[in-house]
Design an enzyme around this catalytic site. Structure first.
Site, PDB file in Angstrom:
ATOM      1  CG  HIS A  69      -0.324  -0.102   2.534  1.00  0.00           C
ATOM      2  ND1 HIS A  69       0.109   0.996   3.243  1.00  0.00           N
ATOM      3  CD2 HIS A  69      -0.052  -1.173   3.321  1.00  0.00           C
ATOM      4  CE1 HIS A  69       0.604   0.615   4.405  1.00  0.00           C
ATOM      5  NE2 HIS A  69       0.534  -0.703   4.483  1.00  0.00           N
ATOM      6  CG  ASP A  71      -2.673   3.907   2.827  1.00  0.00           C
ATOM      7  OD1 ASP A  71      -2.212   2.883   2.302  1.00  0.00           O
ATOM      8  OD2 ASP A  71      -3.580   3.884   3.682  1.00  0.00           O
ATOM      9  CG  ASP A  96       2.671  -0.186   8.081  1.00  0.00           C
ATOM     10  OD1 ASP A  96       2.502  -0.805   7.026  1.00  0.00           O
ATOM     11  OD2 ASP A  96       1.747   0.040   8.878  1.00  0.00           O
ATOM     12  CD  GLU A 128      -3.168  -1.663   4.992  1.00  0.00           C
ATOM     13  OE1 GLU A 128      -3.244  -2.728   5.613  1.00  0.00           O
ATOM     14  OE2 GLU A 128      -2.685  -0.613   5.472  1.00  0.00           O
ATOM     15  CD  GLU A 129      -1.871   1.764   7.572  1.00  0.00           C
ATOM     16  OE1 GLU A 129      -2.636   1.282   8.427  1.00  0.00           O
ATOM     17  OE2 GLU A 129      -0.673   1.454   7.477  1.00  0.00           O
ATOM     18  CD  GLU A 157       0.893  -4.396   5.446  1.00  0.00           C
ATOM     19  OE1 GLU A 157       1.500  -3.675   6.266  1.00  0.00           O
ATOM     20  OE2 GLU A 157      -0.138  -4.034   4.863  1.00  0.00           O
ATOM     21  CG  HIS A 332       0.193   2.215  12.732  1.00  0.00           C
ATOM     22  ND1 HIS A 332      -1.053   1.623  12.898  1.00  0.00           N
ATOM     23  CD2 HIS A 332       0.517   2.016  11.435  1.00  0.00           C
ATOM     24  CE1 HIS A 332      -1.452   1.095  11.754  1.00  0.00           C
ATOM     25  NE2 HIS A 332      -0.510   1.314  10.841  1.00  0.00           N
TER      26      HIS A 332
END
Length: 358
Positions: A69, A71, A96, A128-129, A157, A332
């Protein structure tokens, strides 16, 4: 630091310098599309919104897709500028999963794709998030149904350099408790909605994780309250209280069965509204390409105790695993970082697999 590690680090740093929080992926998608036109024939560059499919989906060789992804989560107020310090890259998305993106791009540049025993495709997508239904991967499958012919996917990932199989499903559920307002000096004239949640919260406090074995892999089913909202003044008995319950459930359990688990736990204590339903991902240990990945690379395998788009691939009948150079503990986080040596290790392991898989 090797030339390969330096190159991958610089590429990751460049990607981190292009902000792409969820919903704002355009600039990064534009950057990747420009790169793709320099390395793929024009007919093999497909873009839908801010998502891309790179490579041919019509090939006699078995297709292996590298997946990721574009984003990130929104920036943290304490984040600093992307940078390299020692053998680590700091920057939002470094683990990530812009480090994984840099590895994908380098493999697509370097490998003789027409001569490989497998057909290499790169799939990159937006959003995706966020909620399951808002991901850019679903529309790609709808627009390019040939993606369902992919024989094996590798979602890059962060996995700490371990191949992680399957993934747990995830339900988000709003639980609403209703009461009746009153002055807090005379609570018997009302009904405290927050207090009504007490028995359920007590049950959750004592609820142990449930281990589910899927072949040799252990997954854990867990339920947690992650948000709470209620009360409108310090001296008013609250007439409403809401909780967000997040249920992570093991592969092999349907979304419908997981919903029933929640209903059985809650009973008639609260109103139940399911707000986000994401299925679990299949453990594809019987897939020949998965078996070759493990044999050719010597990588260890473990279960994925989180949700990833391996689940969405499973929904479309495509086997996939998780494998990336990022660190799971960094995802994150404020001032997120990624280990540079892991980038070159991931590159070399995947190059070995792609050159020798059959």
């Amino acid at each position: 630091m090797s030339d390969l590690a330096t190159r991958l680090a610089q590429s990751t740093l460049a990607l981190c310098r292009i902000p792409s929080p969820i919903g704002e992926e355009r600039a990064l998608a534009d950057h990747v599309e420009r790169w793709a036109h320099a390395h793929f024939p024009r007919r093999e560059v497909f873009r839908l919104g801010h998502s891309l499919v790179l490579g041919s989906l019509v090939d006699s060789r078995p297709t292996v897709a590298l997946v990721g992804h574009l984003d990130t989560v929104p920036a943290h107020p304490n984040d600093r500028e992307p940078r390299i310090e020692g053998e680590r890259i700091f920057g939002l998305g470094s683990s990530d999963m812009k480090g994984g993106l840099a590895v994908m791009m380098a493999l697509a540049e370097d490998l003789p794709r027409a001569e490989l025993p497998v057909n290499l495709v790169v799939v990159l997508y937006e959003r995706e998030e966020g909620p399951y239904l808002e991901s850019g991967l679903g529309p790609l499958f709808e627009t390019r149904p040939e993606l369902k012919r992919v024989k094996f996917g590798i979602a890059m990932e962060p996995t700490d350099g371990v191949v992680q199989v399957g993934c747990v499903g995830s339900l988000h559920v709003t639980l609403r408790f209703k009461g009746r307002s009153a002055h807090s000096a005379r609570p018997w004239q009302g009904e405290n909605a927050i207090h009504k949640a007490g028995p359920l919260l007590a049950r959750l406090l004592e609820l142990p994780r449930r281990e589910v074995m899927y072949g040799e892999f252990a997954f854990y089913e867990v339920m947690n309250i992650t948000k709470a909202s209620g009360g409108r003044a310090r001296n008013v008995i609250p007439e409403a209280f809401e909780l967000n319950l997040n249920y992570r459930f093991a592969p092999g359990k349907t979304v419908e069965r997981a919903q029933q688990d929640v209903r059985e736990l809650v009973g008639d204590a609260a109103e139940v509204e399911f707000t986000d339903l994401a299925p679990s991902g299949r453990v594809c240990s019987d897939n020949p390409l998965f078996q070759q990945l493990m044999t050719l690379t010597g990588l260890p395998a473990a279960s994925k105790q989180a949700w990833t788009d391996v689940a969405r691939f499973s929904e479309f009948g495509v086997d996939a695993v998780n494998f990336g150079p990022g660190e799971t503990a960094q995802a994150h986080q404020a001032n997120e970082c990624a280990p540079i040596p892991a980038l070159s290790v991931a590159y070399e392991k995947l190059a070995t697999f792609l050159k020798q898989a059959r």
